[in-house]
Scaffold this motif. Structure first.
Motif, PDB file in Angstrom:
ATOM      1  N   VAL A   1      54.956  33.725  35.885  1.00  0.00           N
ATOM      2  CA  VAL A   1      55.195  33.859  34.454  1.00  0.00           C
ATOM      3  C   VAL A   1      55.448  35.321  34.121  1.00  0.00           C
ATOM      4  O   VAL A   1      54.712  36.206  34.565  1.00  0.00           O
ATOM      5  N   ASP A   2      56.532  35.564  33.400  1.00  0.00           N
ATOM      6  CA  ASP A   2      56.876  36.890  32.896  1.00  0.00           C
ATOM      7  C   ASP A   2      56.945  36.818  31.381  1.00  0.00           C
ATOM      8  O   ASP A   2      57.236  35.757  30.818  1.00  0.00           O
ATOM      9  N   VAL A   3      56.718  37.952  30.731  1.00  0.00           N
ATOM     10  CA  VAL A   3      56.968  38.068  29.298  1.00  0.00           C
ATOM     11  C   VAL A   3      57.971  39.200  29.121  1.00  0.00           C
ATOM     12  O   VAL A   3      57.828  40.275  29.702  1.00  0.00           O
ATOM     13  N   VAL A   4      59.014  38.916  28.325  1.00  0.00           N
ATOM     14  CA  VAL A   4      60.079  39.884  28.078  1.00  0.00           C
ATOM     15  C   VAL A   4      60.035  40.285  26.610  1.00  0.00           C
ATOM     16  O   VAL A   4      59.978  39.422  25.727  1.00  0.00           O
ATOM     17  N   GLN A   5      60.034  41.591  26.384  1.00  0.00           N
ATOM     18  CA  GLN A   5      60.102  42.123  25.031  1.00  0.00           C
ATOM     19  C   GLN A   5      61.088  43.274  25.025  1.00  0.00           C
ATOM     20  O   GLN A   5      61.076  44.104  25.942  1.00  0.00           O
ATOM     21  N   ASP A   6      61.932  43.309  24.012  1.00  0.00           N
ATOM     22  CA  ASP A   6      62.956  44.359  23.895  1.00  0.00           C
ATOM     23  C   ASP A   6      63.814  44.459  25.162  1.00  0.00           C
ATOM     24  O   ASP A   6      64.142  45.557  25.616  1.00  0.00           O
ATOM     25  N   GLY A   7      64.107  43.317  25.773  1.00  0.00           N
ATOM     26  CA  GLY A   7      64.982  43.295  26.935  1.00  0.00           C
ATOM     27  C   GLY A   7      64.346  43.751  28.235  1.00  0.00           C
ATOM     28  O   GLY A   7      65.029  43.870  29.248  1.00  0.00           O
ATOM     29  N   LYS A   8      63.028  43.982  28.238  1.00  0.00           N
ATOM     30  CA  LYS A   8      62.334  44.444  29.451  1.00  0.00           C
ATOM     31  C   LYS A   8      61.128  43.568  29.750  1.00  0.00           C
ATOM     32  O   LYS A   8      60.428  43.118  28.845  1.00  0.00           O
ATOM     33  N   THR A   9      60.881  43.372  31.034  1.00  0.00           N
ATOM     34  CA  THR A   9      59.691  42.640  31.453  1.00  0.00           C
ATOM     35  C   THR A   9      58.463  43.511  31.235  1.00  0.00           C
ATOM     36  O   THR A   9      58.453  44.687  31.585  1.00  0.00           O
ATOM     37  N   VAL A  10      57.432  42.920  30.636  1.00  0.00           N
ATOM     38  CA  VAL A  10      56.180  43.626  30.385  1.00  0.00           C
ATOM     39  C   VAL A  10      55.207  43.286  31.513  1.00  0.00           C
ATOM     40  O   VAL A  10      54.971  42.102  31.803  1.00  0.00           O
ATOM     41  N   LYS A  11      54.654  44.297  32.141  1.00  0.00           N
ATOM     42  CA  LYS A  11      53.695  44.090  33.236  1.00  0.00           C
ATOM     43  C   LYS A  11      52.421  43.452  32.674  1.00  0.00           C
ATOM     44  O   LYS A  11      51.957  43.814  31.593  1.00  0.00           O
ATOM     45  N   SER A  12      51.858  42.505  33.415  1.00  0.00           N
ATOM     46  CA  SER A  12      50.618  41.862  32.964  1.00  0.00           C
ATOM     47  C   SER A  12      49.470  42.869  32.968  1.00  0.00           C
ATOM     48  O   SER A  12      49.444  43.801  33.771  1.00  0.00           O
ATOM     49  N   ALA A  13      48.519  42.660  32.065  1.00  0.00           N
ATOM     50  CA  ALA A  13      47.350  43.530  31.964  1.00  0.00           C
ATOM     51  C   ALA A  13      46.198  43.009  32.829  1.00  0.00           C
ATOM     52  O   ALA A  13      45.374  43.787  33.295  1.00  0.00           O
ATOM     53  N   ALA A  14      46.151  41.685  33.034  1.00  0.00           N
ATOM     54  CA  ALA A  14      45.084  41.083  33.840  1.00  0.00           C
ATOM     55  C   ALA A  14      45.534  39.693  34.280  1.00  0.00           C
ATOM     56  O   ALA A  14      46.344  39.045  33.617  1.00  0.00           O
ATOM     57  N   PHE A  15      44.967  39.245  35.391  1.00  0.00           N
ATOM     58  CA  PHE A  15      45.334  37.961  35.975  1.00  0.00           C
ATOM     59  C   PHE A  15      44.085  37.304  36.545  1.00  0.00           C
ATOM     60  O   PHE A  15      43.222  37.967  37.099  1.00  0.00           O
ATOM     61  N   SER A  16      44.016  35.982  36.407  1.00  0.00           N
ATOM     62  CA  SER A  16      42.947  35.226  37.046  1.00  0.00           C
ATOM     63  C   SER A  16      43.533  33.902  37.506  1.00  0.00           C
ATOM     64  O   SER A  16      44.171  33.194  36.726  1.00  0.00           O
ATOM     65  N   GLY A  17      43.339  33.597  38.769  1.00  0.00           N
ATOM     66  CA  GLY A  17      43.843  32.353  39.328  1.00  0.00           C
ATOM     67  C   GLY A  17      42.770  31.653  40.137  1.00  0.00           C
ATOM     68  O   GLY A  17      42.011  32.299  40.846  1.00  0.00           O
ATOM     69  N   VAL A  18      42.680  30.337  39.972  1.00  0.00           N
ATOM     70  CA  VAL A  18      41.677  29.545  40.681  1.00  0.00           C
ATOM     71  C   VAL A  18      42.343  28.251  41.131  1.00  0.00           C
ATOM     72  O   VAL A  18      42.990  27.580  40.330  1.00  0.00           O
ATOM     73  N   LYS A  19      42.205  27.911  42.386  1.00  0.00           N
ATOM     74  CA  LYS A  19      42.801  26.679  42.905  1.00  0.00           C
ATOM     75  C   LYS A  19      41.865  25.483  42.780  1.00  0.00           C
ATOM     76  O   LYS A  19      42.271  24.360  43.036  1.00  0.00           O
ATOM     77  N   THR A  20      40.617  25.710  42.379  1.00  0.00           N
ATOM     78  CA  THR A  20      39.631  24.632  42.353  1.00  0.00           C
ATOM     79  C   THR A  20      39.267  24.179  40.942  1.00  0.00           C
ATOM     80  O   THR A  20      38.303  23.456  40.772  1.00  0.00           O
ATOM     81  N   CYS A  21      40.028  24.589  39.941  1.00  0.00           N
ATOM     82  CA  CYS A  21      39.773  24.174  38.559  1.00  0.00           C
ATOM     83  C   CYS A  21      40.758  23.063  38.212  1.00  0.00           C
ATOM     84  O   CYS A  21      41.958  23.311  38.114  1.00  0.00           O
ATOM     85  N   PRO A  22      40.284  21.841  38.024  1.00  0.00           N
ATOM     86  CA  PRO A  22      41.200  20.736  37.727  1.00  0.00           C
ATOM     87  C   PRO A  22      42.013  21.002  36.456  1.00  0.00           C
ATOM     88  O   PRO A  22      41.465  21.266  35.399  1.00  0.00           O
ATOM     89  N   GLY A  23      43.345  20.965  36.597  1.00  0.00           N
ATOM     90  CA  GLY A  23      44.212  21.076  35.440  1.00  0.00           C
ATOM     91  C   GLY A  23      44.580  22.477  34.992  1.00  0.00           C
ATOM     92  O   GLY A  23      45.430  22.636  34.130  1.00  0.00           O
ATOM     93  N   ILE A  24      43.965  23.505  35.559  1.00  0.00           N
ATOM     94  CA  ILE A  24      44.308  24.887  35.193  1.00  0.00           C
ATOM     95  C   ILE A  24      44.385  25.698  36.475  1.00  0.00           C
ATOM     96  O   ILE A  24      43.429  25.767  37.242  1.00  0.00           O
ATOM     97  N   ARG A  25      45.540  26.330  36.704  1.00  0.00           N
ATOM     98  CA  ARG A  25      45.745  27.085  37.943  1.00  0.00           C
ATOM     99  C   ARG A  25      45.644  28.586  37.748  1.00  0.00           C
ATOM    100  O   ARG A  25      45.112  29.294  38.577  1.00  0.00           O
TER     101      ARG A  25
END
Length: 162
Positions: free
Chosen positions: A106-130
């Motif tokens: 997932v990317d977010v684009v503002q003013d024609g540029k990709t904005v770097k994420s500020a934080a990320f959390s990923g879990v493979k063991t949470c049903p329905g949310i990755r």
């Protein structure tokens, strides 16, 4: 001796139950209860839709090579994967949290540029949310770009961080 064995078993059982809780949705860096409440009732949306902060959608994706991304995704999507774009109005505070039900970039684009994420959390063991990704943005218009998904749909929550 029997009391020691029973006591040791109780301690080990308690530890394993606590570890099991940490391997599910509690393993995210921040709470995902809002997503869990929103995803089951998420209405269908197509690529190009306008999304509302505080809601979730069941986003229909297209073959990634047919999606008109405003800028190329930061991570090049593999052939045969799926993607979509969506518009959103970022609140004046500028903080946005995007949570996905399945693996995708997932990317977010503002003013024609990709904005770097500020934080990320990923879990493979949470049903329905990755994964859940936070962005610091300027208030106003932005484009969400989803790419590299292995399935032709996924749920997407657009929230402000708690």
């Amino acid at each position: 001796m029997r009391k020691v064995v029973i006591g040791l078993f109780a301690i080990l059982a308690g530890t394993s139950f606590a570890m099991a809780a940490d391997t599910g949705c509690d393993a995210f860096k921040w709470p995902v209860e809002r997503e869990q409440a929103l995803f089951p009732e998420a209405p269908a949306a197509q690529s190009g839709a306008t999304l509302t902060v505080g809601e979730a959608v069941d986003l229909t994706l297209a073959a990634v090579d047919t999606v008109p991304f405003q800028v190329p995704p930061q991570r090049a999507p593999a052939a045969g994967t799926f993607g979509a774009t969506a518009n959103v109005t970022v609140p004046p505070e500028g903080d946005l949290q995007l949570s996905l039900s399945d693996e995708a970039w997932v990317d977010v684009v503002q003013d024609g540029k990709t904005v770097k994420s500020a934080a990320f959390s990923g879990v493979k063991t949470c049903p329905g949310i990755r994964k859940s990704v936070r962005f610091k943005l300027a208030g106003g218009a932005a484009i969400i770009q989803v790419s590299g998904a292995k399935k032709a749909d996924l749920k997407l929550a657009v929230l402000t961080p708690e």
